[in-house]
Design an enzyme around this catalytic site. Structure first.
Site: not given
Ligand code: AMP
Length: 535
Positions: A435, A440, A178, A325
């Site tokens: 918050k 929110w 990650t 993930e």
């Molecule tokens: P990563 O594993 O680094 O791609 O991060 C995943 C996280 O990126 C998700 O849990 C979201 O918080 C954020 N994320 C991914 N795609 C989007 C999207 N289209 N809109 C908003 N947040 C996103």
């Protein structure tokens, strides 16, 4: 039914036998263009596989890559898992310390490095224990003797000796860490089966991308970010022409490739596509584009981005949400039949949301009162399950309880509403939530509106401490070239869309929003900056 394991050699065989004449194009570090066919690709891939086998790699071993997006990286994407070994692309934007940690944690046995990335590799090579270093000669210099030359290795392999992996489809094929903003990076393993099902889902027309053989795809998303969202596998499966940009990811270089190679489909994070839109808007007649669709994901897509690409350049945007993930696809802003009949404005509102879960991904939301109703209003943390969603982290027993529910769903950390029709809208990351006085405020909604203002290039909104309201929103903004800042103007702009208490308490103009290694806003750095400046 026949016993047929869902393993990656199926994709390689199909590409070689059905799409042998289709092209794979790469812009190399010296800016030259390399072209060859899927047939050449398949032969070289098999040779590489055989050569790696001879070096002593066997099922379950890990081979890391430290590479840009190009054809040799695509060869590694197939050669390694197609022999039952696990490919582990490393994020070239991480610090040498993190890279060393990850290689050791993953126990990578071999590493393949771009010659142009040797300066980075040399910063952490003394901290790792790999048996062989293979260098892709793309820097125009002599490869140091202690390393193996990738091209010599490929040439030494006999493709007739290639043994495709057709064992248990649940075997691991791919590993990535990650790119999270907190704590140590965490490892995730994708299996042959999970990749194959993920590919199938992305290819289904109901997910909205409609990837096909006639497309010319340029993934701006790096191959080290969640397997470039699976495109190298899905595109190869259907014989799409693939174009890799190498190290050149600035708007001008990408736009040139879009024009020269007649790109029809591309994918990347919104920040990259915002710079491309900006360049296009500055010189609208400069490029002749053939793009039909831009797939955006990784962070929320501002509404204006979808609207501007569509209205000004006739290019559609598909918003996708996912996580490393989740291999990573979770949902897309596909236009259902109801939405196809809606007004343009409603359609843009829809594209700014994360959309419908793709087939095989199940969703539910939960807050302190239990599961949230699907009413488009009640917020809760999104939980997911499905065949390409990880069930634990690699050697990460301690995080399992925190990230998974007792009945095995992944807690995404994303705060969402779910509409009656099952559309997801992300309001915030749980750690970014604001918050204020018990209510929110969505930092994502504020940012996306601000970035629709004609003076603003980028905006990130954070929670700041407040004696009366506990937290209040505060915005960091980056101005477009030649534009001036006026807080009153921004307040007035936001007041047309949001309740008064949503208006940020203040703004700070900065040169650039700090970003994570995959181009997402790094709000933890802004929170720290704010606290340091207001001690
Ligand atoms: P990563 O594993 O680094 O791609 O991060 C995943 C996280 O990126 C998700 O849990 C979201 O918080 C954020 N994320 C991914 N795609 C989007 C999207 N289209 N809109 C908003 N947040 C996103």
């Amino acid at each position: 039914m026949m016993e047929y394991q869902l393993t990656l050699p199926t994709i390689l065989r199909r590409a070689e036998t059905l799409f042998g004449k289709k092209e794979i194009v790469s812009r190399l570090p010296d800016k030259s263009i390399h072209r060859y066919t899927y047939y050449d690709f398949a032969i070289r891939t098999k040779k590489l596989s055989v050569a790696l086998h001879r070096l002593g790699t066997g099922q379950g071993d890990r081979v890391a890559t430290l590479c840009w997006n190009h054809y040799q990286h695509l060869e590694a994407y197939f050669a390694i898992p197609c022999m039952g070994v696990i490919i582990h692309p490393l994020n070239i934007r991480l610090s040498p310390d993190d890279l060393g940690y990850i290689v050791n944690h993953a126990e990578d046995k071999i590493i393949i490095v771009d010659e142009v990335l040797l300066p980075l590799f040399e910063k952490f090579k003394h901290t790792i224990k790999v048996s062989k270093v293979i260098v892709i000669p793309n820097g125009g210099k002599q490869i140091p003797e202690e390393y193996l030359n990738y091209e010599d290795l490929v040439a030494s392999g006999d493709d007739s000796l290639f043994e495709p992996f057709e064992g248990d489809e649940y075997s691991a094929a791919f590993m990535c860490y990650t790119s999270g903003t907190t704590g140590k990076p965490k490892g995730i393993l994708y299996s042959h089966r999970s990749i194959m099902l993920h590919v199938m889902s992305f290819l289904l027309s109901c997910t909205g991308a409609g990837i096909n053989e006639g497309d010319v795809m340029l993934p701006v998303v790096p191959m080290f970010h969640a397997s470039a969202w699976g495109f190298p596998y899905s595109c190869t499966f259907v014989g799409t022409t693939q174009v890799f940009p190498g190290p050149f990811l600035d708007a001008e270089s990408i736009l040139q490739l879009f024009e020269n190679e007649k790109i029809t489909l591309t994918a990347g994070v919104p920040t990259v596509m915002m710079s491309i839109l900006n360049a296009l808007e500055n010189e609208p007649a400069k490029y002749k584009l053939f793009l039909r669709l831009i797939i955006l994901g990784g962070s929320a897509v501002p509404r204006f981005l979808a609207k501007s690409f569509d209205e000004n350049f006739g290019i559609k945007v598909l918003h996708s949400w996912g996580m490393t993930e989740m291999s990573p696809l979770g949902s897309t802003s596909v236009m259902t039949s109801k939405l196809q009949k809606a007004s343009k404005d409603e359609q843009y509102d829809h594209i700014a949301k994360q959309g419908l879960p793709v087939p095989f991904v199940e969703i539910r939301g939960r807050n302190e009162f239990g599961f949230i109703p699907w009413d488009g209003l009640t917020m809760g943390e999104l939980e997911v399950r499905g065949p390409w969603i990880c069930s634990s982290y690699y050697k990460g027993e301690e995080t399992t309880e925190e990230k998974f529910t007792q009945d095995g769903w992944l807690k995404t950390g994303d705060i969402v509403t779910i509409s009656e029709d099952g559309f997801i809208e992300i309001k915030d990351r749980s750690k970014d939530v604001i918050k204020s006085g018990g209510e929110w405020i969505s930092s994502v909604a504020l940012e996306n509106s601000l970035m629709g203002h004609p003076s603003i290039l980028e905006a990130a909104v954070i929670a700041i401490p407040d004696d009366k309201w506990i937290e209040r929103p505060f915005a960091y903004v980056v101005l477009k070239e030649g534009k001036n800042f006026s807080a009153a103007d921004l307040n007035e702009f936001l007041a047309t869309r949001f309740a008064k208490f949503w208006i940020p308490d203040g703004y700070h103009v900065i040169d650039a929003i700090p970003k994570t290694s995959v181009g997402k806003f790094l709000k933890s750095a802004l929170r720290e900056k704010f606290l340091n400046e207001h001690k």
